[in-house]
Design an enzyme around this catalytic site. Structure first.
Site, PDB file in Angstrom:
ATOM      1  N   TYR A 109       0.856  -1.187   0.000  1.00 24.41           N
ATOM      2  CA  TYR A 109       0.000   0.000   0.000  1.00 24.41           C
ATOM      3  C   TYR A 109       0.886   1.228   0.000  1.00 24.41           C
ATOM      4  O   TYR A 109       1.750   1.387   0.869  1.00 24.41           O
ATOM      5  CB  TYR A 109      -0.893  -0.018   1.243  1.00 24.41           C
TER       6      TYR A 109
ATOM      7  N   ASP B 243       9.396   2.733  -0.739  1.00 23.38           N
ATOM      8  CA  ASP B 243       8.383   3.365   0.100  1.00 23.38           C
ATOM      9  C   ASP B 243       8.758   3.061   1.549  1.00 23.38           C
ATOM     10  O   ASP B 243       8.489   1.983   2.069  1.00 23.38           O
ATOM     11  CB  ASP B 243       7.001   2.818  -0.243  1.00 23.38           C
TER      12      ASP B 243
ATOM     13  N   LYS C 146       5.283   9.045   8.762  1.00 24.62           N
ATOM     14  CA  LYS C 146       5.301   8.439  10.102  1.00 24.62           C
ATOM     15  C   LYS C 146       6.369   9.037  11.015  1.00 24.62           C
ATOM     16  O   LYS C 146       6.196  10.136  11.508  1.00 24.62           O
ATOM     17  CB  LYS C 146       5.485   6.913   9.984  1.00 24.62           C
TER      18      LYS C 146
END
Length: 430
Positions: A144, A239, A267
């Site tokens: 994702y 990613d 994050k």
């Protein structure tokens, strides 16, 4: 455990928010039941609106690596807010944050701040297309990369949780440019590259997947992708929205000793504030406006509160490298403890783990990609989730999400988690 106020709030929320939430996985639809509404958090603990305490293994889906309300970060945000919450103009802090990131990730020459991981991945892909002059890209089933159109083809995380196979609103043209391969299947990637010779701009991957549970790259897989990208002139994108500054100071690149061409962050980079970034080699990054013609912009990019939060946390991590060794030890301790008690259940299981990322899959075979993650007994996971929640352990409400450990977790917290799992087993929860 009393959750009456949470129930009231969820009923109220559904009158104003789609499904009562602002992000789908929060709705508990996959595991059943209704979400718990939180009020505050400190260190390793969450506190809901009914006054219940939980040991937290979500940590805001990764950024709270030092635990919640980490005092240096809170104090820095409070102080910086006095200067204003946003300028929409350059600040010295943006430079300092970029310089700090570059000092921790040696192969990043230039970095562009954005406001989310989705935006970072979307922009990195646009840059790869602009740099190569090609349109197609390869992603991996179950990975994702945010909710931009291109990434919702065979995506993990919430899309997998809700079993959404085709996302309305994503055009056929976008889907046609998105090529997918199974994670850990190098031969499938080679086949796609051969079938689409000189048409592929980028390969984007979670180097350690966290959106179909924690899935580790098998030996030679990332190395093979790196070699293939070099041979074919393809931009290799890591990613690292989840893994960046979590698996090591230099993220998965450092941990796995693989250099990507572009890297995306989120994050940890914002310590829980809405922030993301993408960066990489000067040769590629120079094509981003205003240096080049690949346009990307954001009114709140480089927001001072996000920058000071991230700068403070990253500075702490850089100054205290022992944190990663201690997180590694805590992850190993939890894995070994869970393994021991789950063996008593008689239910097949697999525990995947790297550093401070871990996931439990109720499967009788190794979980190495989305297909094997999906074939696990996720009904069993749902029972496990609720059994743990009832005992004050807050796990991700989906079998397709990695758990994230924080440095604030104590040995006693880990023992309580292991003991709660044991009680699930002995009480007939399984």
């Amino acid at each position: 455990m009393n959750i009456s106020k949470s129930e009231e709030l969820f009923s109220r929320a559904q009158q104003s928010l789609p499904g009562g939430v602002n992000s789908p996985v929060r709705a508990f639809k996959s595991v059943g039941g209704n979400p718990i509404f939180l009020q505050k958090a400190k260190g390793a603990y969450l506190y809901d609106v009914d006054g219940n305490q939980y040991i937290d293994y979500i940590n805001s889906w990764g950024p709270m690596i030092m635990g919640h309300a980490f005092e240096p970060v809170v104090e820095a945000i409070q102080k910086k807010a006095m200067d204003s919450t946003s300028f929409g103009a350059p600040t010295e802090l943006e430079i300092e944050t970029a310089e700090l990131i570059k000092s921790m990730v040696p192969n990043v020459d230039l970095i562009r701040m954005v406001s989310s991981g989705t935006e970072a991945c979307m922009s990195a892909l646009r840059l790869a297309r602009g740099y190569t002059g090609r349109n197609k890209f390869i992603k991996f089933e179950g990975c994702y990369h945010g909710h931009a159109d291109s990434f919702l083809v065979k995506a993990g995380s919430g899309v997998a949780t809700f079993n959404i196979q085709t996302v309305p609103g994503v055009t056929a043209g976008v889907s046609a440019d998105t090529l997918t391969a199974p994670y850990n299947d190098l031969e499938a990637v080679k086949k796609l590259v051969a079938e689409n010779k000189d048409e592929i701009a980028a390969i984007i991957i979670e180097p350690v997947a966290g959106n179909m549970g924690c899935i580790l790259p098998q030996e030679g897989f990332l190395e093979g992708l790196r070699k293939l990208c070099d041979l074919e002139g393809i931009v290799f994108i890591f990613d690292e929205v989840m893994t960046g500054f979590r698996l090591a100071q230099g993220g998965a690149q450092e941990r796995l000793k693989i250099d990507a061409d572009l890297v995306t962050y989120g994050k940890v980079i914002g310590a829980g504030m809405p922030v993301g970034a993408f960066g990489g080699k000067f040769e590629i990054m120079k094509h981003i406006a205003p240096l080049g013609n690949v346009y990307q912009a954001g009114t709140l990019s480089g927001n001072p509160l996000a920058m000071i939060a991230g700068y403070t946390l990253l500075s702490h991590l850089k100054s205290n490298p022992f944190i990663y060794a201690e997180l590694e030890q805590k992850g190993e301790y939890l894995k070994n403890g869970l393994q021991k008690v789950l063996e008593e259940s008689g239910q097949p299981f697999v525990i995947n783990h790297m550093g401070s990322m871990i996931s439990v899959h109720f499967s009788d075979k190794p979980v190495v990609d989305f297909a094997t993650a999906a074939s696990a007994n996720n009904t069993f996971f749902n029972k496990y989730f609720h059994g743990m929640l009832d005992r004050g352990i807050y796990l991700p409400p989906s079998a397709y999400e990695s758990w994230f450990l924080s440095h604030a977790l104590s040995k006693e917290d880990l023992d309580r988690t292991i003991e709660a799992t044991k009680k699930n087993v002995t009480s007939g929860q399984f």
